[in-house]
Enzyme design. Structure first.
Site, PDB file in Angstrom:
ATOM      1  N   LYS A   1       7.006   7.857  11.812  1.00 33.43           N
ATOM      2  CA  LYS A   1       5.669   7.923  11.834  1.00 33.43           C
ATOM      3  C   LYS A   1       5.270   6.775  12.957  1.00 33.43           C
ATOM      4  CE  LYS A   1       2.190   6.662   9.071  1.00 33.43           C
ATOM      5  NZ  LYS A   1       1.167   6.081  10.310  1.00 33.43           N
TER       6      LYS A   1
ATOM      7  N   LEU B   1       1.317  10.909   5.967  1.00 29.14           N
ATOM      8  CA  LEU B   1       0.953   9.812   4.848  1.00 29.14           C
ATOM      9  C   LEU B   1       0.919   8.419   5.466  1.00 29.14           C
ATOM     10  CD1 LEU B   1       2.843  10.959   1.623  1.00 29.14           C
ATOM     11  CD2 LEU B   1       0.632  11.737   2.606  1.00 29.14           C
ATOM     12  N   SER B   2      -0.092   7.638   5.217  1.00 28.56           N
ATOM     13  CA  SER B   2      -0.145   6.318   5.876  1.00 28.56           C
ATOM     14  C   SER B   2      -0.865   5.485   4.594  1.00 28.56           C
ATOM     15  CB  SER B   2      -0.846   6.509   7.021  1.00 28.56           C
ATOM     16  OG  SER B   2      -1.394   5.324   7.383  1.00 28.56           O
TER      17      SER B   2
ATOM     18  N   GLN C   1       0.860  -9.413  13.579  1.00 29.16           N
ATOM     19  CA  GLN C   1       0.603  -8.031  14.360  1.00 29.16           C
ATOM     20  C   GLN C   1      -0.479  -7.140  14.360  1.00 29.16           C
ATOM     21  OE1 GLN C   1       3.722  -6.499  11.359  1.00 29.16           O
ATOM     22  NE2 GLN C   1       2.647  -4.549  11.527  1.00 29.16           N
TER      23      GLN C   1
ATOM     24  N   GLY D   1       0.747  -1.210  -0.172  1.00 25.76           N
ATOM     25  CA  GLY D   1       0.027  -0.218   0.037  1.00 25.76           C
ATOM     26  C   GLY D   1       0.942   1.168  -0.068  1.00 25.76           C
ATOM     27  N   LEU D   2       1.897   1.327  -1.018  1.00 26.32           N
ATOM     28  CA  LEU D   2       2.816   2.168  -0.861  1.00 26.32           C
ATOM     29  C   LEU D   2       2.707   3.754  -1.187  1.00 26.32           C
ATOM     30  CD1 LEU D   2       5.748   0.210  -2.261  1.00 26.32           C
ATOM     31  CD2 LEU D   2       5.156   0.139   0.090  1.00 26.32           C
ATOM     32  N   HIS D   3       3.198   4.454  -0.639  1.00 24.05           N
ATOM     33  CA  HIS D   3       2.896   5.874  -0.680  1.00 24.05           C
ATOM     34  C   HIS D   3       4.463   6.758  -0.785  1.00 24.05           C
ATOM     35  CE1 HIS D   3       3.453   6.138   3.467  1.00 24.05           C
ATOM     36  NE2 HIS D   3       2.271   5.292   3.686  1.00 24.05           N
TER      37      HIS D   3
ATOM     38  N   HIS E   1       6.969   5.785   1.979  1.00 19.29           N
ATOM     39  CA  HIS E   1       7.884   4.643   1.717  1.00 19.29           C
ATOM     40  C   HIS E   1       8.737   4.993   0.821  1.00 19.29           C
ATOM     41  CE1 HIS E   1       3.830   2.364   2.800  1.00 19.29           C
ATOM     42  NE2 HIS E   1       4.767   1.953   3.607  1.00 19.29           N
TER      43      HIS E   1
END
Ligand code: PAF
Length: 274
Positions: free
Chosen positions: A136, A171-172, A48, A19-21, A24
């Site tokens: 983050k 960003l996440s 996790q 789910g890269l942004h 990353h």
């Protein structure tokens, strides 16, 4: 993976869940400056996630992620499936210290144990000299750095700054879940943390009051706040009067989406009376 990486003289590794942004991408760029071969892993690590967490809906977009990494000139992407990484039930786990039951760990039971266990496995497979984590996830980065130190593991842990949207939202991958109304509201988490930071830097040492005010401001706007906490930057212990290097951490839910963020703050020094 070991056979592929054997020929590389130095490896810098960025573990991700995909789910890269742009956040990353900035970690990848940092990694590429530090070693001759950049490796990125993409693996949504079931260990996790608590049963009530978002494991099933976590963004999975391997083809798009790989294209982005290819554009960035990443040498190797390691994207194992669950049977490859966990061919038998993972019974040995890294047991993190009690700090892992606070902050994120209080609201996501097992989260940091799951992270530590998968990171150790990934380190053993990739055997990087450098591993890059984002600021983050402050507690995660802190725990991994401590794990490596206490197990005499050879990796150098490097931290990359949080990348923010123009309105300061960190960003996440989870920002994708936000509705347009929630997206407009989301920067308020950063704003609440920034207000605590300003209070601290103006000399306020009533950290509990600052935390409560920030929580109230968010709750008032419909957020469900897990925590707002002023901590010592190096230990993540609750801040005490006299501590200089602090971090304000927060986690709060907007609708069905849980967001986290943090800002570092420098408390004023004391002038001792003689
Ligand atoms: O930060 C993440 O994306 C994950 O927690 C990590 C470090 C890749 C471990 O699964």
């Amino acid at each position: 993976m070991r056979a592929r990486l054997r020929r590389e003289s130095s490896i810098a590794f960025v573990p991700t869940m995909g789910g890269l942004h742009e956040g990353h991408v900035s970690l990848v760029r940092l990694a590429q400056q530090k070693a001759q071969c950049g490796v990125v892993s993409i693996f949504v690590n079931r260990l996790q996630f608590a049963p009530t967490d978002d494991f099933d809906r976590y963004p999975r977009m391997l083809a798009v992620d790989c294209e982005l990494l290819q554009q960035q000139g990443v040498d190797v992407v390691f994207a194992p499936d669950e049977n490859t990484l966990y061919p038998v039930r993972q019974e040995f786990m890294v047991k993190p210290p009690p700090l892992a039951e606070t902050l994120e760990g209080e609201f996501r039971p097992g989260f940091l144990q799951g992270v530590a266990t998968v990171v150790l496995k990934l380190f053993n497979i990739v055997q990087p000299q450098i591993a890059v984590f984002g600021k983050k996830d402050y507690q995660q980065f802190h725990m991994v750095r401590e794990m490596v130190r206490q197990f005499n593991s050879p990796e150098e842990i490097v931290v990359g700054e949080t990348v923010r949207a123009p309105d300061n939202l960190a960003l996440s991958s989870r920002n994708r879940y936000l509705t347009s109304e929630e997206r407009a509201e989301a920067p308020r988490l950063y704003q609440a943390l920034a207000r605590v930071k300003r209070g601290i830097e103006d000399g306020n040492t009533r950290f509990g009051d600052l935390e409560e005010n920030a929580k109230e401001a968010l709750c008032h706007r419909g957020w469900r706040v897990d925590y707002i906490a002023v901590r010592h930057r190096d230990t993540l212990a609750p801040a005490c009067e006299g501590d200089r290097n602090l971090v304000v951490l927060g986690a709060a839910r907007l609708g069905n989406t849980r967001l986290i963020d943090n800002v570092e703050a420098c408390a004023r020094g004391f002038t001792r009376k003689r």
